[in-house]
Scaffold this active site. Structure first.
Site, PDB file in Angstrom:
ATOM      1  N   LYS A 173       2.622  -7.088   0.745  1.00 26.65           N
ATOM      2  CA  LYS A 173       1.246  -6.382   0.731  1.00 26.65           C
ATOM      3  C   LYS A 173       1.026  -6.734  -0.613  1.00 26.65           C
ATOM      4  O   LYS A 173       0.790  -6.866  -1.338  1.00 26.65           O
ATOM      5  CB  LYS A 173       0.921  -5.333   1.062  1.00 26.65           C
ATOM      6  CG  LYS A 173       1.289  -4.815   2.202  1.00 26.65           C
ATOM      7  CD  LYS A 173       1.338  -3.315   2.370  1.00 26.65           C
ATOM      8  CE  LYS A 173       2.217  -2.993   2.268  1.00 26.65           C
ATOM      9  NZ  LYS A 173       2.863  -0.939   2.432  1.00 26.65           N
TER      10      LYS A 173
ATOM     11  N   GLY B  35      -4.674   6.000   2.655  1.00 28.18           N
ATOM     12  CA  GLY B  35      -4.024   5.616   4.083  1.00 28.18           C
ATOM     13  C   GLY B  35      -3.543   4.090   4.233  1.00 28.18           C
ATOM     14  O   GLY B  35      -2.641   4.639   5.827  1.00 28.18           O
ATOM     15  N   THR B  36      -3.620   3.255   3.338  1.00 29.68           N
ATOM     16  CA  THR B  36      -3.551   2.102   4.196  1.00 29.68           C
ATOM     17  C   THR B  36      -2.394   1.859   4.816  1.00 29.68           C
ATOM     18  O   THR B  36      -1.616   1.054   5.520  1.00 29.68           O
ATOM     19  CB  THR B  36      -4.048   1.151   3.339  1.00 29.68           C
ATOM     20  OG1 THR B  36      -5.470   1.283   2.929  1.00 29.68           O
ATOM     21  CG2 THR B  36      -4.465  -0.423   3.927  1.00 29.68           C
ATOM     22  N   GLY B  37      -1.091   1.848   3.924  1.00 31.06           N
ATOM     23  CA  GLY B  37      -0.285   1.144   3.973  1.00 31.06           C
ATOM     24  C   GLY B  37       0.363   2.492   4.591  1.00 31.06           C
ATOM     25  O   GLY B  37       1.410   1.478   5.819  1.00 31.06           O
ATOM     26  N   CYS B  38       0.907   3.774   5.176  1.00 26.21           N
ATOM     27  CA  CYS B  38       1.171   4.147   6.741  1.00 26.21           C
ATOM     28  C   CYS B  38       0.516   3.425   7.220  1.00 26.21           C
ATOM     29  O   CYS B  38       1.252   3.898   8.476  1.00 26.21           O
ATOM     30  CB  CYS B  38       0.351   5.828   6.244  1.00 26.21           C
ATOM     31  SG  CYS B  38       1.532   6.117   5.058  1.00 26.21           S
TER      32      CYS B  38
ATOM     33  N   THR C  50      -9.766   4.095   0.513  1.00 25.29           N
ATOM     34  CA  THR C  50      -8.865   3.139   1.321  1.00 25.29           C
ATOM     35  C   THR C  50      -7.787   4.314   2.048  1.00 25.29           C
ATOM     36  O   THR C  50      -6.367   3.955   1.880  1.00 25.29           O
ATOM     37  CB  THR C  50      -8.357   2.048   0.735  1.00 25.29           C
ATOM     38  OG1 THR C  50      -7.904   2.399  -0.926  1.00 25.29           O
ATOM     39  CG2 THR C  50      -9.622   1.229   0.822  1.00 25.29           C
TER      40      THR C  50
END
Length: 262
Positions: free
Chosen positions: A175, A208-211, A206
């Site tokens: 990412k 919580g983007t990765g989860c 933003t």
């Protein structure tokens, strides 16, 4: 009666609702799957950061996992916060017996800079958890911690993918959102490359983007998409969620998991 695809998240709880188990379950619902959870840790967390974290005993994690898998079954699994070497080893052993795609999000640090993975657990992530992954989804900071590769441009993302793949996942999704310019991610299995590009939205909310991305990939895999298709569909969902992110509290707000519902 239609039974939706079943997706399991093995991760920590975010009391503020923006990341962790809460983000995972919202994502799974939004994408038409039945979300289930194994809680690995409880955090006191809000828009300003993590005020406290308490991991659950390995036996509690194991019991939750067996309860779900042995009765209900799963069609995809996503892992998130696994704070200690013991929890990493426990979950890796459990995943080894599951015949379903696994998405490993090697969570190291929260959006606010709070550490969520003990330094002594890194080796267990490399040697035990990553080999179970159908897809591993590290950001650039996590790549640096796990492999020592520090990415500063797109060419460096190829090196990062090779370094992550060396630990055994079938696919690595690097990412690149922390690089300057328009966001770009690289999906590679060592033979194929798929680049995902998008616009950078002027929105600081933003959390919580990765989860959310990892859970969306798992949901689409459970629905029968192959890995490149699942990542592409998940990226489209997350991009919309980021664009619709909203302020909450005095700090960084969450992405909007329900953005498609208007």
């Amino acid at each position: 009666m239609r039974i939706p695809p079943r997706v399991l998240t093995v991760a920590g709880s975010d009391s503020g609702g923006g990341a962790g188990i809460q983000a995972d379950l919202k994502t799974m619902l939004a994408l038409g799957t039945h979300g289930m959870s194994v809680v690995t840790a409880v955090t006191a967390q809000n828009s300003l950061g993590v005020q406290g974290a308490w991991e659950l005993p390995a036996e509690a994690v194991r019991a939750q996992f067996r309860s779900i898998v042995d009765d209900i079954g799963v069609q995809a699994v996503k892992t998130g916060m696994l704070a200690s070497p013991e929890l990493v080893r426990t979950v890796a052993r459990l995943l080894a017996g599951v015949d379903a795609p696994v998405v490993v999000d090697p969570v190291g640090v929260s959006k606010h800079g709070d550490r969520l993975l003990a330094a002594e657990a890194l080796e267990s992530v490399r040697e035990r958890l990553l080999p179970t992954a159908t897809v591993a989804t590290p950001n650039l900071d996590e790549v640096a911690e796990l492999t020592g590769v520090k990415v500063t441009d797109e060419d460096g993302m190829r090196e990062a993918a090779r370094a992550i793949l060396a630990y055994g996942p079938r696919w690595a999704l690097i990412k690149g959102g922390h690089l300057p310019g328009a966001p770009v991610d690289l999906l590679s299995d060592g033979r194929e490359e798929h680049w995902f590009r998008g616009a950078r939205h002027d929105n600081r909310h933003t959390h919580g983007t990765g989860c959310t991305l990892a859970s969306a990939i798992a949901a689409h895999l459970a629905k029968g998409l192959d890995v490149p298709q699942a990542v592409g569909a998940a990226k489209a969902y997350v991009t919309g969620a980021i664009a619709a992110g909203f302020p909450l509290g005095a700090g960084i707000g969450p992405v909007d998991h329900a953005w498609q519902w208007g």
